[in-house]
Design a protein around this motif. Structure first.
Motif, PDB file in Angstrom:
ATOM      1  N   MET A   1       0.830  -1.164   0.000  1.00  0.00           N
ATOM      2  CA  MET A   1       0.000   0.000   0.000  1.00  0.00           C
ATOM      3  C   MET A   1       0.888   1.245   0.000  1.00  0.00           C
ATOM      4  O   MET A   1       1.871   1.332   0.724  1.00  0.00           O
ATOM      5  N   ALA A   2       0.540   2.210  -0.824  1.00  0.00           N
ATOM      6  CA  ALA A   2       1.331   3.428  -0.917  1.00  0.00           C
ATOM      7  C   ALA A   2       1.125   4.296   0.314  1.00  0.00           C
ATOM      8  O   ALA A   2       0.037   4.366   0.871  1.00  0.00           O
ATOM      9  N   GLN A   3       2.200   4.936   0.722  1.00  0.00           N
ATOM     10  CA  GLN A   3       2.116   5.810   1.877  1.00  0.00           C
ATOM     11  C   GLN A   3       1.601   7.175   1.436  1.00  0.00           C
ATOM     12  O   GLN A   3       1.846   7.609   0.310  1.00  0.00           O
ATOM     13  N   PRO A   4       0.882   7.867   2.319  1.00  0.00           N
ATOM     14  CA  PRO A   4       0.318   9.166   1.926  1.00  0.00           C
ATOM     15  C   PRO A   4       1.414  10.214   1.712  1.00  0.00           C
ATOM     16  O   PRO A   4       2.497  10.125   2.283  1.00  0.00           O
ATOM     17  N   LEU A   5       1.093  11.178   0.853  1.00  0.00           N
ATOM     18  CA  LEU A   5       2.035  12.260   0.600  1.00  0.00           C
ATOM     19  C   LEU A   5       2.015  13.242   1.759  1.00  0.00           C
ATOM     20  O   LEU A   5       0.972  13.750   2.143  1.00  0.00           O
ATOM     21  N   LYS A   6       3.165  13.481   2.301  1.00  0.00           N
ATOM     22  CA  LYS A   6       3.331  14.446   3.372  1.00  0.00           C
ATOM     23  C   LYS A   6       4.432  15.409   2.941  1.00  0.00           C
ATOM     24  O   LYS A   6       5.330  15.028   2.187  1.00  0.00           O
ATOM     25  N   PRO A   7       4.387  16.650   3.429  1.00  0.00           N
ATOM     26  CA  PRO A   7       5.428  17.604   3.023  1.00  0.00           C
ATOM     27  C   PRO A   7       6.846  17.127   3.353  1.00  0.00           C
ATOM     28  O   PRO A   7       7.767  17.330   2.564  1.00  0.00           O
ATOM     29  N   ALA A   8       7.026  16.491   4.488  1.00  0.00           N
ATOM     30  CA  ALA A   8       8.360  16.010   4.845  1.00  0.00           C
ATOM     31  C   ALA A   8       8.821  14.907   3.895  1.00  0.00           C
ATOM     32  O   ALA A   8       9.999  14.839   3.531  1.00  0.00           O
ATOM     33  N   ARG A   9       7.913  14.057   3.471  1.00  0.00           N
ATOM     34  CA  ARG A   9       8.242  12.968   2.548  1.00  0.00           C
ATOM     35  C   ARG A   9       8.610  13.521   1.168  1.00  0.00           C
ATOM     36  O   ARG A   9       9.557  13.067   0.529  1.00  0.00           O
ATOM     37  N   ILE A  10       7.859  14.519   0.723  1.00  0.00           N
ATOM     38  CA  ILE A  10       8.155  15.154  -0.566  1.00  0.00           C
ATOM     39  C   ILE A  10       9.512  15.848  -0.505  1.00  0.00           C
ATOM     40  O   ILE A  10      10.326  15.747  -1.431  1.00  0.00           O
ATOM     41  N   LEU A  11       9.781  16.535   0.585  1.00  0.00           N
ATOM     42  CA  LEU A  11      11.060  17.217   0.763  1.00  0.00           C
ATOM     43  C   LEU A  11      12.220  16.220   0.783  1.00  0.00           C
ATOM     44  O   LEU A  11      13.275  16.473   0.191  1.00  0.00           O
ATOM     45  N   LEU A  12      12.031  15.077   1.425  1.00  0.00           N
ATOM     46  CA  LEU A  12      13.067  14.048   1.464  1.00  0.00           C
ATOM     47  C   LEU A  12      13.363  13.517   0.062  1.00  0.00           C
ATOM     48  O   LEU A  12      14.523  13.345  -0.310  1.00  0.00           O
ATOM     49  N   HIS A  13      12.328  13.288  -0.730  1.00  0.00           N
ATOM     50  CA  HIS A  13      12.544  12.802  -2.091  1.00  0.00           C
ATOM     51  C   HIS A  13      13.227  13.863  -2.959  1.00  0.00           C
ATOM     52  O   HIS A  13      14.090  13.530  -3.782  1.00  0.00           O
TER      53      HIS A  13
END
Length: 126
Positions: A1-13
């Motif tokens: 299952m895909a994890q939800p998009l969070k600002p911290a996750r987007i910033l990490l990528h």
């Protein structure tokens, strides 16, 4: 299952894309400078960035993000400028770095995801 998009996750990528681009540019410069040791060091750097990205995020997307940054930097460095300058020469080491780095990035992005849950209380097969 895909994890939800969070600002911290987007910033990490996005940070992994930038780190991959820096690793690609550094590897492009070092692979010809200290042949064959520089080539091995550059390929190990690409593998480390991609594998580290997958481990840092716990998903294959982290390895893919770092590999994408590496690929973009290397492709931008392969094109020649109007002045005639370019980073990659027409030698065996350059081709091994380009093709080997792509193969390493694909392997790390597809295989590097951990098979067990990161939490000790998590169960497989949920």
């Amino acid at each position: 299952m895909a994890q939800p998009l969070k600002p911290a996750r987007i910033l990490l990528h996005l940070l992994l894309v930038a780190i991959g681009a820096v690793a690609g540019a550094a590897g492009a410069l070092i692979q010809a400078a200290w042949f064959p040791g520089g080539l091995l060091l550059a390929l190990l750097g690409a593998a480390g960035v991609c594998y580290g990205g997958a481990r840092a995020t716990g998903t294959k997307g982290g390895g893919f993000a770092a590999g994408a940054g590496w690929l973009v930097a290397v492709i931008l460095l392969t094109s020649s400028r109007p002045e005639g300058d370019f980073v990659f020469g027409a030698g065996l080491g350059s081709y091994v770095y380009l093709l080997g780095g792509m193969a390493v990035a694909v392997m790390c992005a597809t295989v590097a995801a951990p098979s067990q849950p990161m939490r000790p209380d998590g169960r497989l097969g949920k």
